[in-house]
Design an enzyme around this catalytic site. Sequence first.
Site, PDB file in Angstrom:
ATOM      1  N   PRO A  88       0.976  -1.279   0.061  1.00  0.00           N
ATOM      2  CG  PRO A  88      -0.253  -1.327   2.106  1.00  0.00           C
ATOM      3  CD  PRO A  88       0.712  -2.065   1.226  1.00  0.00           C
ATOM      4  CD  GLU A 115      -1.112  -6.415  10.718  1.00  0.00           C
ATOM      5  OE1 GLU A 115      -1.272  -5.286  10.289  1.00  0.00           O
ATOM      6  OE2 GLU A 115      -2.000  -7.341  10.598  1.00  0.00           O
ATOM      7  NE  ARG A 153      -5.506  -5.469 -21.977  1.00  0.00           N
ATOM      8  CZ  ARG A 153      -5.074  -4.155 -22.733  1.00  0.00           C
ATOM      9  NH1 ARG A 153      -4.252  -3.445 -22.391  1.00  0.00           N
ATOM     10  NH2 ARG A 153      -5.818  -4.049 -23.736  1.00  0.00           N
ATOM     11  CG  ASP A 168      -6.384  -0.805 -25.013  1.00  0.00           C
ATOM     12  OD1 ASP A 168      -6.230  -1.953 -24.866  1.00  0.00           O
ATOM     13  OD2 ASP A 168      -5.669   0.202 -24.984  1.00  0.00           O
TER      14      ASP A 168
HETATM   15  N1  4FN Z   1      -1.906  -4.658   1.862  1.00  0.00           N
HETATM   16  C1  4FN Z   1      -3.910   0.765   3.536  1.00  0.00           C
HETATM   17  C2  4FN Z   1      -3.125   1.325   4.743  1.00  0.00           C
HETATM   18  C3  4FN Z   1      -2.311   0.306   5.507  1.00  0.00           C
HETATM   19  C4  4FN Z   1      -2.385  -1.143   5.235  1.00  0.00           C
HETATM   20  C5  4FN Z   1      -3.212  -1.514   4.167  1.00  0.00           C
HETATM   21  C6  4FN Z   1      -3.341  -2.894   3.764  1.00  0.00           C
HETATM   22  C7  4FN Z   1      -1.443  -7.072   2.621  1.00  0.00           C
HETATM   23  C8  4FN Z   1       0.565  -7.290   3.781  1.00  0.00           C
HETATM   24  C9  4FN Z   1      -0.296  -5.189   3.292  1.00  0.00           C
HETATM   25  C10 4FN Z   1      -3.018  -2.894  -0.103  1.00  0.00           C
HETATM   26  C11 4FN Z   1      -3.573  -2.158  -1.073  1.00  0.00           C
HETATM   27  C12 4FN Z   1      -3.159  -2.128  -2.318  1.00  0.00           C
HETATM   28  C13 4FN Z   1      -0.296  -4.402  -2.568  1.00  0.00           C
HETATM   29  C14 4FN Z   1      -4.180  -0.680   3.280  1.00  0.00           C
HETATM   30  C15 4FN Z   1      -1.689  -3.688  -1.639  1.00  0.00           C
HETATM   31  C16 4FN Z   1      -1.949  -3.722  -0.440  1.00  0.00           C
HETATM   32  C17 4FN Z   1      -2.120  -2.937  -2.673  1.00  0.00           C
HETATM   33  C18 4FN Z   1      -1.450  -4.867   0.503  1.00  0.00           C
HETATM   34  C19 4FN Z   1      -0.822  -7.875   3.670  1.00  0.00           C
HETATM   35  C20 4FN Z   1       0.549  -5.930   4.158  1.00  0.00           C
HETATM   36  C21 4FN Z   1      -1.646  -5.609   2.962  1.00  0.00           C
HETATM   37  C22 4FN Z   1      -4.482   3.187   3.404  1.00  0.00           C
HETATM   38  C23 4FN Z   1      -4.036   1.754   1.255  1.00  0.00           C
HETATM   39  C24 4FN Z   1      -6.182   1.410   2.863  1.00  0.00           C
HETATM   40  C25 4FN Z   1      -2.262  -5.161   4.125  1.00  0.00           C
HETATM   41  C26 4FN Z   1      -4.452   1.967   2.728  1.00  0.00           C
HETATM   42  N2  4FN Z   1      -1.505  -3.004  -3.878  1.00  0.00           N
HETATM   43  N3  4FN Z   1      -2.477  -3.792   4.321  1.00  0.00           N
HETATM   44  O1  4FN Z   1      -3.948  -3.448   2.994  1.00  0.00           O
HETATM   45  O2  4FN Z   1      -0.618  -5.416   0.142  1.00  0.00           O
HETATM   46  O3  4FN Z   1      -0.383  -3.901  -3.649  1.00  0.00           O
END
Ligand code: 4FN
Length: 242
Positions: A88, A115, A153, A168
């Site tokens: 994130p 986490e 793609r 596209d």
């Molecule tokens: N997510 C936010 C803030 C804090 C934590 C998260 C969250 C999966 C391992 C990361 C989430 C979103 C888009 C990977 C989200 C992404 C992930 C992604 C992701 C488990 C730790 C976690 C403020 C964005 C809502 C969990 C906000 N794109 N933590 O989702 O990996 O790639």
Amino acid sequence: MKFHIITIFPDYFDSPLSHGVIAKAIEAGTLQVEPVDLRDFTTDRHRTTDDRPYGGGAGMVMTPEPLAKAISHVKAQAPDAPVILFSPAGRLFDHKLASSLSQQEELILICGRYEGVDQRIIDKFVDMEISIGDFVLTGGEPAALVFIDAVGRLIPGVLGCKDSATQDSFATGLLEHPHYTRPRTFMGMEVPDVLLSGDHKKIEEWRRKKSLETTLERRPDLLDKTELTESDLEYLRNLKKS
Ligand code: 4FN
């Protein structure tokens, strides 16, 4: 193009990658997807990939040793491949980033769980962090799927020439005009006359106007990132007045 995916759920990718044009490209060898099971790089009886956070608090952290071993193992096969962590905290994924990364021969993708991953893995091994959007996920695997679909793609030969990637809507940067197919009358609703006129120039003008209208209404931010003609700009100015 070859995607190496480091994950605790290597089977997660089976079904989504066995459908449609991506599946065809994998069968043809144009795309290669190689999930790497992070648990194969653990050394304990329980094949542990997480541990408690220093400093305390809820949740677990991906432990660094198996990740370091897995990344080093993949890097030995693909020494020039950039290492991408889905997170994130990453750069927001868009068509431009997909397009630039589609130039790479191989990519190493890391999917987080719990986490997140120990910061020292990021500091030592990760070249780029990428986020697919602002929402909470249970892991990086769905992000990796979105990424492989969008990047895959764009690889020459993955799409049929019929709907090639340059044709596209996100290549134009605008949303698409409405689409219609048979029947001509459906639940009392008609297809716009212009689409039945056979006048291809008029049809193209109508479609461009509809694209501009929808983009202005729903995603005005996209208009700032795309190339517009003087007549597009004039049409938009008139829309904004009314
Ligand atoms: N997510 C936010 C803030 C804090 C934590 C998260 C969250 C999966 C391992 C990361 C989430 C979103 C888009 C990977 C989200 C992404 C992930 C992604 C992701 C488990 C730790 C976690 C403020 C964005 C809502 C969990 C906000 N794109 N933590 O989702 O990996 O790639």
